[in-house]
Design a protein around this motif. Structure first.
Motif, mmCIF file in Angstrom:
data_model
loop_
_atom_site.group_PDB
_atom_site.id
_atom_site.type_symbol
_atom_site.label_atom_id
_atom_site.label_comp_id
_atom_site.label_asym_id
_atom_site.label_seq_id
_atom_site.Cartn_x
_atom_site.Cartn_y
_atom_site.Cartn_z
ATOM 1 N N ARG A 93 10.600 -8.283 -1.757
ATOM 2 C CA ARG A 93 10.905 -6.878 -2.069
ATOM 3 C C ARG A 93 12.409 -6.615 -2.133
ATOM 4 O O ARG A 93 12.882 -5.915 -3.035
ATOM 5 N N THR A 94 13.143 -7.147 -1.135
ATOM 6 C CA THR A 94 14.574 -6.857 -1.020
ATOM 7 C C THR A 94 15.314 -8.149 -0.671
ATOM 8 O O THR A 94 15.587 -8.434 0.500
ATOM 9 N N PRO A 95 15.637 -8.971 -1.661
ATOM 10 C CA PRO A 95 16.255 -10.275 -1.393
ATOM 11 C C PRO A 95 17.541 -10.192 -0.579
ATOM 12 O O PRO A 95 17.782 -11.020 0.296
ATOM 13 N N ARG A 96 18.364 -9.183 -0.843
ATOM 14 C CA ARG A 96 19.639 -9.089 -0.133
ATOM 15 C C ARG A 96 19.416 -8.862 1.363
ATOM 16 O O ARG A 96 20.086 -9.456 2.199
ATOM 17 N N ARG A 106 18.078 -13.398 7.662
ATOM 18 C CA ARG A 106 18.057 -14.844 7.916
ATOM 19 C C ARG A 106 19.388 -15.324 8.464
ATOM 20 O O ARG A 106 19.424 -16.106 9.421
ATOM 21 N N ARG A 107 20.479 -14.876 7.882
ATOM 22 C CA ARG A 107 21.797 -15.327 8.318
ATOM 23 C C ARG A 107 22.046 -14.946 9.782
ATOM 24 O O ARG A 107 22.515 -15.760 10.574
ATOM 25 N N VAL A 108 21.701 -13.721 10.127
ATOM 26 C CA VAL A 108 21.979 -13.243 11.481
ATOM 27 C C VAL A 108 21.030 -13.871 12.499
ATOM 28 O O VAL A 108 21.460 -14.418 13.524
ATOM 29 N N PHE A 166 10.881 -14.288 6.800
ATOM 30 C CA PHE A 166 11.169 -13.072 6.046
ATOM 31 C C PHE A 166 10.855 -13.225 4.560
ATOM 32 O O PHE A 166 11.530 -12.651 3.697
ATOM 33 N N ASP A 167 9.813 -13.984 4.243
ATOM 34 C CA ASP A 167 9.457 -14.186 2.830
ATOM 35 C C ASP A 167 8.932 -12.901 2.191
ATOM 36 O O ASP A 167 9.197 -12.644 1.009
ATOM 37 N N ASN A 168 8.179 -12.108 2.929
ATOM 38 C CA ASN A 168 7.696 -10.843 2.368
ATOM 39 C C ASN A 168 8.848 -9.885 2.099
ATOM 40 O O ASN A 168 8.852 -9.161 1.094
ATOM 41 N N VAL A 169 9.833 -9.872 3.014
ATOM 42 C CA VAL A 169 11.016 -9.040 2.800
ATOM 43 C C VAL A 169 11.778 -9.534 1.567
ATOM 44 O O VAL A 169 12.241 -8.737 0.741
#
Length: 261
Positions: free
Chosen positions: A209-212, A218-220, A203-206
């Motif tokens: 744009r939207t770190p949160r 990633r956590r889930v 999820f590096d592209n995400v």
């Protein structure tokens, strides 16, 4: 660098930069495969991004790719030991290497079975082949699709769940694998399966744009890798361990191939 669009579609996009997703995959490799001081080959190396990172652990790191412009550009940028070659015909002698890595590569080669045979051939007994390969249970097709002659880039939902013949019409340029496909692919090799797991995206592209949102995803999803729901991960993660030859192999050196060291 300028990337030829058609070659990128056909051959994939090897990692151009090193980000958290690549680092996480490296950490997973190191959990099962020691890299320190080992002779390592990255098949489908592209510009040599993994080659450069592997050199933090060993000076004996090599990369090969069928895409000559990327290999030339990687060498121009200072990455050593890069070679233009096809994965089905590795230019290394039998038993020359300790570790072979195929990171999202076998889905693009002409013959995935022959590629794995070659990967095992060049390993020493006890050596490891590390494979990341697209999982057909991941709900998005990450290689884009063809609608007639028009290519549609992006993560296309539910394509992987279509019947095989229809999926191949939409995605003729890349395979995706079920667990049973991986088992068939590795059956009969001179190697045992040490690990068959799954990994979710970085999820590096995400994150850019939207770190949160990236942190939440990633956590889930990373937590799911320890549950039965891991089978829906982005990619298979497979480690094969080369067996000892049943008998001495005489005259096995590949014509024109050199020792990896």
């Amino acid at each position: 660098m300028v990337v030829d669009a058609q070659r990128a579609i056909t051959l994939g996009h090897p990692s151009y930069v090193w980000r958290s997703g690549q680092e996480r995959r490296l950490t997973l490799i190191r959990r099962y495969v020691p890299l320190e001081g080992k002779a390592i080959l990255d098949i489908g190396c592209g510009l040599g991004t993994y080659v450069r990172r592997f050199r933090d652990f060993s000076p004996h790191v090599y990369g090969m790719d069928v895409d000559a412009p990327r290999v030339i550009e990687g060498a121009r940028r200072g990455t050593p030991n890069l070679t233009v070659a096809a994965a089905e015909y590795l230019p290394y002698r039998d038993g020359a290497l300790d570790v072979v890595v195929l990171n999202e590569v076998i889905e693009h080669v002409g013959d995935d079975r022959a590629t794995l045979r070659e990967a095992v051939r060049v390993l020493r007994p006890g050596g490891a082949a590390v494979i990341y390969a697209p999982n057909r249970l991941w709900p998005f097709e990450t290689h884009g699709i063809y609608l007639g002659r028009r290519y549609v880039f992006g993560n296309i939902p539910l394509v992987n769940y279509l019947p095989g013949s229809l999926r191949r019409r939409l995605v003729p340029h890349a395979r995706a694998y079920l667990a049973r496909d991986i088992r068939r692919l590795t059956q009969g090799l001179q190697a045992d399966t040490l690990v068959h797991g799954y990994v979710f995206p970085g999820f590096d592209n995400v994150a850019a744009r939207t770190p949160r949102l990236a942190r939440l995803l990633r956590r889930v999803l990373y937590a799911l890798e320890g549950t039965p729901l891991r089978v829906f991960g982005l990619s298979h993660f497979v480690v094969l361990r080369r067996r000892s030859d049943p008998a001495p192999n005489q005259g096995s050196e590949t014509p024109g191939a050199g020792d990896a060291r």
